[in-house]
Design a protein around this motif. Sequence first.
Motif, PDB file in Angstrom:
ATOM      1  N   GLU A   1     -12.618  -0.851  -1.292  1.00 62.17           N
ATOM      2  CA  GLU A   1     -12.018  -1.220  -2.579  1.00 62.17           C
ATOM      3  C   GLU A   1     -13.077  -1.248  -3.668  1.00 62.17           C
ATOM      4  O   GLU A   1     -12.809  -0.842  -4.815  1.00 62.17           O
TER       5      GLU A   1
ATOM      6  N   THR B   1      -3.343   0.558  -5.679  1.00 67.51           N
ATOM      7  CA  THR B   1      -3.108   0.734  -4.244  1.00 67.51           C
ATOM      8  C   THR B   1      -4.322   0.284  -3.438  1.00 67.51           C
ATOM      9  O   THR B   1      -4.186  -0.344  -2.379  1.00 67.51           O
ATOM     10  N   ALA B   2      -5.520   0.577  -3.953  1.00 69.60           N
ATOM     11  CA  ALA B   2      -6.735   0.075  -3.310  1.00 69.60           C
ATOM     12  C   ALA B   2      -6.784  -1.445  -3.346  1.00 69.60           C
ATOM     13  O   ALA B   2      -7.229  -2.093  -2.385  1.00 69.60           O
TER      14      ALA B   2
ATOM     15  N   ILE C   1      -8.627   4.850   0.365  1.00 67.27           N
ATOM     16  CA  ILE C   1      -7.398   4.137   0.726  1.00 67.27           C
ATOM     17  C   ILE C   1      -7.017   4.469   2.167  1.00 67.27           C
ATOM     18  O   ILE C   1      -6.655   3.580   2.951  1.00 67.27           O
TER      19      ILE C   1
ATOM     20  N   ILE D   1       0.844  -1.198   0.000  1.00 67.07           N
ATOM     21  CA  ILE D   1       0.000   0.000   0.000  1.00 67.07           C
ATOM     22  C   ILE D   1       0.878   1.246   0.000  1.00 67.07           C
ATOM     23  O   ILE D   1       0.665   2.188  -0.772  1.00 67.07           O
TER      24      ILE D   1
ATOM     25  N   CYS E   1      -4.878  -2.868  -0.572  1.00 70.33           N
ATOM     26  CA  CYS E   1      -5.665  -2.871   0.663  1.00 70.33           C
ATOM     27  C   CYS E   1      -6.541  -4.127   0.724  1.00 70.33           C
ATOM     28  O   CYS E   1      -6.665  -4.761   1.782  1.00 70.33           O
TER      29      CYS E   1
ATOM     30  N   CYS F   1     -13.628   2.150  -4.823  1.00 75.33           N
ATOM     31  CA  CYS F   1     -12.529   2.572  -5.699  1.00 75.33           C
ATOM     32  C   CYS F   1     -12.684   2.002  -7.104  1.00 75.33           C
ATOM     33  O   CYS F   1     -12.317   2.661  -8.092  1.00 75.33           O
TER      34      CYS F   1
END
Length: 206
Positions: free
Chosen positions: A150, A187-188, A117, A87, A191, A153
């Motif tokens: 997520e 990046t999400a 995030i 992350i 997670c 996102c």
Amino acid sequence: MLGPRKPDPFFTALLDIAKHVQESMHYANDFQIDSVSDLKGVSIRMKEYETAGDTLIHELITKLNTSFMTPIEREDILNIAIAMDDILDGMEHFLANLEMFSLIEIDEYMQKFMVNIMKSTDEIVLAMELLTKKKLVEMRTHAVQIKEYERICDEVLRTSIKQMFIREKDPIRIIQLKDLYELLEDTADFCQDVANNIETIIMRNA
């Protein structure tokens, strides 16, 4: 089933990593950019967070390599630590590209990505706090919430790409924005990888 003992040093190390990632994501979400110079400073600070995160991972690996016993599978400890560090790496990569492109405007879609995030890392910290207390089943609620962020996102990515092709005419800017949106979506996804690792730990140990 894990007994109610004092916090295990491996679980404490995971919590430390989680808090470090959380701090860095709050910093990334809160920064104010008014110039390219500001952007450079933010990028440098995030690189410092990323380097410090690598040190925490290295210390954990050293501990794993020198310890005879671990509270849960070594692989599970390492996997969730690396997922958390991913992350931080993802956000550092995003900000480095933002600085490389000299884009000081953070649009509404980037803001939505970053907020979700950041909220995901808040949930990760709460989950790791429960892990230190060996309350594994209660961690599931936080894993579910991370996956919801997520999912949001995912929707942001679809909307941002659609609107980008409607609004933008400059092909170079389209390439830049698409790259930035996808870095944030990646990046999400990292997670969500943490959430999946949380569920694996619950499944194997609760």
